[in-house]
Structures are given as structure tokens and as C-alpha cells.
Design a protein around this motif. Structure first.
Motif, short mmCIF file in Angstrom:
data_model
loop_
_atom_site.label_atom_id
_atom_site.label_comp_id
_atom_site.label_asym_id
_atom_site.label_seq_id
_atom_site.Cartn_x
_atom_site.Cartn_y
_atom_site.Cartn_z
N CYS A 1 10.94 -8.08 -4.02
CA CYS A 1 10.34 -6.74 -4.06
C CYS A 1 11.42 -5.69 -4.22
N PRO A 2 11.10 -4.56 -4.86
CA PRO A 2 12.07 -3.46 -4.94
C PRO A 2 12.37 -2.92 -3.54
N SER A 3 13.53 -2.29 -3.38
CA SER A 3 13.88 -1.71 -2.09
C SER A 3 13.20 -0.35 -1.91
N ASP A 4 13.24 0.14 -0.69
CA ASP A 4 12.62 1.43 -0.39
C ASP A 4 13.31 2.59 -1.12
N ILE A 5 14.51 2.37 -1.58
CA ILE A 5 15.15 3.41 -2.39
C ILE A 5 14.32 3.67 -3.64
N SER A 6 13.89 2.60 -4.29
CA SER A 6 13.06 2.73 -5.49
C SER A 6 11.70 3.33 -5.14
N HIS A 7 11.10 2.86 -4.03
CA HIS A 7 9.79 3.37 -3.63
C HIS A 7 9.87 4.86 -3.30
N GLY A 8 10.89 5.24 -2.52
CA GLY A 8 11.02 6.63 -2.13
C GLY A 8 11.23 7.56 -3.30
N ILE A 9 12.05 7.13 -4.24
CA ILE A 9 12.32 7.94 -5.43
C ILE A 9 11.05 8.15 -6.24
N GLN A 10 10.30 7.07 -6.47
CA GLN A 10 9.08 7.20 -7.27
C GLN A 10 8.03 8.05 -6.57
N LEU A 11 7.90 7.90 -5.26
CA LEU A 11 6.95 8.72 -4.52
C LEU A 11 7.33 10.19 -4.55
N ALA A 12 8.62 10.49 -4.43
CA ALA A 12 9.07 11.88 -4.47
C ALA A 12 8.83 12.49 -5.85
N ARG A 13 9.09 11.72 -6.89
CA ARG A 13 8.86 12.23 -8.24
C ARG A 13 7.38 12.45 -8.49
N PHE A 14 6.54 11.55 -7.97
CA PHE A 14 5.11 11.74 -8.15
C PHE A 14 4.63 12.96 -7.37
N ALA A 15 5.13 13.14 -6.16
CA ALA A 15 4.72 14.30 -5.36
C ALA A 15 5.06 15.60 -6.08
N ARG A 16 6.25 15.66 -6.66
CA ARG A 16 6.68 16.89 -7.33
C ARG A 16 5.99 17.09 -8.66
N ARG A 17 5.92 16.04 -9.45
CA ARG A 17 5.43 16.18 -10.83
C ARG A 17 3.94 15.86 -10.97
N ALA B 262 15.52 12.63 0.21
CA ALA B 262 16.67 12.97 -0.62
C ALA B 262 16.25 13.30 -2.05
N GLU B 263 15.35 12.50 -2.61
CA GLU B 263 14.91 12.75 -3.99
C GLU B 263 14.03 13.99 -4.07
N PHE B 264 13.17 14.21 -3.08
CA PHE B 264 12.29 15.37 -3.12
C PHE B 264 13.10 16.66 -3.06
N ARG B 265 14.11 16.69 -2.21
CA ARG B 265 14.97 17.88 -2.13
C ARG B 265 15.77 18.05 -3.42
N GLY C 78 2.07 7.25 0.45
CA GLY C 78 2.88 6.37 1.28
C GLY C 78 3.37 5.17 0.50
N GLY C 79 4.06 4.28 1.18
CA GLY C 79 4.65 3.11 0.54
C GLY C 79 3.77 1.88 0.58
N ASP C 80 4.33 0.75 0.18
CA ASP C 80 3.54 -0.46 0.03
C ASP C 80 3.12 -1.08 1.36
N ALA C 81 3.66 -0.61 2.48
CA ALA C 81 3.22 -1.12 3.78
C ALA C 81 1.79 -0.69 4.11
N LEU C 82 1.24 0.22 3.31
CA LEU C 82 -0.14 0.66 3.54
C LEU C 82 -1.16 -0.23 2.83
N SER C 83 -0.70 -1.27 2.17
CA SER C 83 -1.62 -2.17 1.45
C SER C 83 -2.75 -2.63 2.34
N GLY C 84 -3.97 -2.57 1.82
CA GLY C 84 -5.15 -2.95 2.56
C GLY C 84 -5.90 -1.76 3.12
#
Length: 332
Positions: free
Chosen positions: A99-115, A141-144, A206-212
Motif C-alpha cells: 500500500c502507498p504510505s500516508d505521505i501519498s494519502h495526505g498529499i492527495q487529500l490536501a490537493r483534493f481539499a484545495r482544488r 504540510a501539503e495543505f499549507r 479522511g484516509g483509507d482507515a475509514l474503509s467500510g
């Protein structure tokens, strides 16, 4: 995870097993507790019949157990389907994840939140463990970096009874455009329920831990999640897996953890077919997947390990909860 691993073993054994021998799963529950995971890892490492480990599920348990597997007198390879904390990278030469690391998840979530959500102000509630802290840090970090403002970063534990004080403080500060839930499913359900009770309608993600959580119905409607796998993603390999899973477990749909566990069992079977059952040979062959040996094309996509046991090329996608299912979300 368990169901998908059992399905993979059943299919492999129906094809004749590996080198003429059947695979067998030894199932143990670590209860997502590092102390229990350590005891299990010691038992597995000392049992010569165990040639590889599929797991552990959580980052904290994987970090604790991974050190045992790598430092044992006879080390054994561990491949996690879902331990996404950045701290898992390079724990030792025997620890891998698909699985990708949370660095990848956090970056994508921040970009989606902004854009995607056009959010400029967000609040963050995070589970105070390896997973939650890693996801929170990468997102913030990415959102800022993208010019957004974080109004609050508040921790919770698995037994936290209420997050209303955090929500109240965000309301007092004028509210937010989105609430980032770097928690597990239980924590996210608590936050969403108390948001509803407070009458606020902030976008949530949120991240993939919310699955279900999509199974909770209207509570999670509209929630966005980062995942490395969606059951509806294209490809014959995935379609075959989803159909077989539905046949084996009527009424169920696999999530990213199940699909990844399925891939790990199939990957290990292919590795053992070539390298044999010796633990060191298995580890060395796994380490070459994607570098020196062909990458593995699985249900979740291409698996290619780097020197730290990660899969840096694995993509993170954003899904949205719509009418009780998780569907792909268009990302600007």
C-alpha cells in the motif's frame, strides 16, 4: 483481509498448490495491539513451518512485529496490505508493504481539499497513533503549501468519548470549509455523528482507515476518502477477483485491505514457486520484484518494491460515499 487471503489460498490449491504442495494459512488476531503483535511475531518466527507473513493490518502492530521478524534468529518476510505509516519504510530488510504510505494519502487529500472542494480553512482531528500522526502531518504540510489554513489539529484516542470540544472551538473560530479525519472508522463515525448533532454541514474527508464507513448510510454520505483500490476500478484481473469474492462471500464487497491481502498471497505463491520455501530465498526474491525481476501485476495494480520495501509507484485515488457505496471521485 482474512476472507480475501482464504480465497487466494483456495484458488492456488485448486490449481495444484505450489511446487505440488498445498498452501495453508495460520490465522491469528493481533487485536491491533503492538504488544500482542510482538508475541505473535515471536511465535511465527520460531515456527519453521511459517515461511512468510501476510500482515499486519495496522501501522503500530506492523512496526512492532516487523522488528521481531527482521531481527529473529531465522528472519521471516512480512508483507502488509495496509500499514501506511511513513515510519514503516525501511524498518528492516524483511518488512514490505503493498500500500502507498500516508505521505501519498495526505498529499492527495490536501490537493483534493484545495482544488476539488475549494477549501481554504480546514480542521484536523487525528488518531494519536502512528497512522493518525503520519496522515495528519503529510496532509497539513501539503495543505499549507497550497495556501490553505489549518484552524486546529486535535488528537483523539480509540476510546475518546467525544470530539464536541474540538468542533465547538472550530465553530467559535468561524467554522471550516472541510474537516479532515485522520482517524479510524470508529473515530470518524463519532465525529460525523457529533457534527450532525451540532447542526454543522462541513465537508469531510479522511484516509483509507475509514474503509467500510460507507455501510453506515446517511451518516457518511458525501464523505471523501483516499484509497489505493476501488472495487469498481477497471481491469479484467480485478473483475475476476470481485466476482470470485462475491461468489465466496455473498453480500460482501472487498475493500483495499482485502484486495491487497489477495495480491500478497498470490505474489508469495509465485515467489515460492521460483525460490522455494527457504525464508531467506523468499525475502531476496520479494525484494527483487520490480527491480531485477518483473513487477507483479495484481488486483490492486502494479507492485514494484523499492529498497525500503515500499511501492512508490502505487497510485492513491479519491473515492466518495454515494448511496452506501464508495465510488471514484473526479479530481481536478
Amino acid at each position: 483481509m482474512l476472507h480475501a487471503a482464504e480465497l487466494a489460498v483456495k484458488e492456488i490449491n485448486a490449481r495444484g498448490g505450489v511446487r505440488g504442495r498445498e498452501l495453508a494459512l495460520r490465522i491469528v488476531d493481533d487485536s491491533a495491539r503492538p504488544d500482542v503483535a510482538i508475541r505473535i511475531a515471536q511465535q511465527f518466527a520460531e515456527d519453521p513451518a511459517v515461511v512468510a507473513v501476510i500482515g499486519h493490518l495496522t501501522s503500530s502492530a506492523s512496526l512492532a512485529a516487523g522488528r521481531v521478524y527482521g531481527e529473529a534468529r531465522s528472519p521471516v518476510v512480512m508483507i502488509s496490505p495496509s500499514a501506511s505509516s511513513p515510519d514503516v519504510s525501511g524498518v528492516n530488510a524483511y518488512v514490505f508493504r503493498v500500500c502507498p504510505s500516508d505521505i501519498s494519502h495526505g498529499i492527495q487529500l490536501a490537493r483534493f481539499a484545495r482544488r476539488g472542494l475549494n477549501a481554504s480553512r480546514v480542521g484536523v482531528i487525528y488518531l494519536d497513533d502512528d497512522y493518525g500522526r503520519g496522515l495528519r502531518l503529510s496532509f497539513a504540510a501539503e495543505f499549507r503549501k497550497l495556501g490553505g489554513e489549518i484552524l486546529g489539529e486535535d488528537p483523539m484516542l480509540s476510546g475518546t468519548p467525544s470530539v464536541e470540544p474540538y468542533l465547538a472551538r472550530l465553530r467559535q473560530r468561524g467554522g471550516v470549509d472541510a474537516l479532515m479525519l485522520a482517524t479510524d472508522r470508529v473515530g470518524a463515525e463519532l465525529a460525523l455523528r457529533q457534527m450532525s448533532q451540532s447542526g454543522v454541514r462541513w465537508a469531510s474527508l479522511g484516509g483509507d482507515a475509514l474503509s467500510g464507513i460507507e455501510a453506515t448510510g446517511s451518516l457518511a454520505e458525501g464523505l471523501r476518502m483516499s484509497v489505493a483500490y476501488l472495487v469498481d476500478q477497471p481491469g479484467d484481473r480485478n473483475a475476476q477477483f470481485v466476482a470470485a469474492y462475491a461468489h465466496a462471500y455473498p453480500g460482501e464487497r472487498p475493500d483495499h485491505r482485502g484486495a491487497a491481502a489477495y495480491d500478497i498471497v498470490e505474489l508469495l505463491a509465485s515467489v515460492i514457486a521460483k525460490a522455494g520455501p527457504d525464508r531467506r530465498a523468499i525475502r531476496d526474491r520479494v525484494a527483487r520484484v520490480g527491480s531485477g525481476a518483473p513487477a507483479y501485476e495484481g488486483v490492486t495494480g502494479t507492485i514494484a518494491f523499492d529498497k525500503r520495501g515500499d511501492v512508490p509507484a502505487k497510485a492513491v485515488v479519491i473515492g466518495a460515499v454515494r448511496n452506501g457505496t464508495l465510488v471514484p471521485e473526479a479530481v481536478p
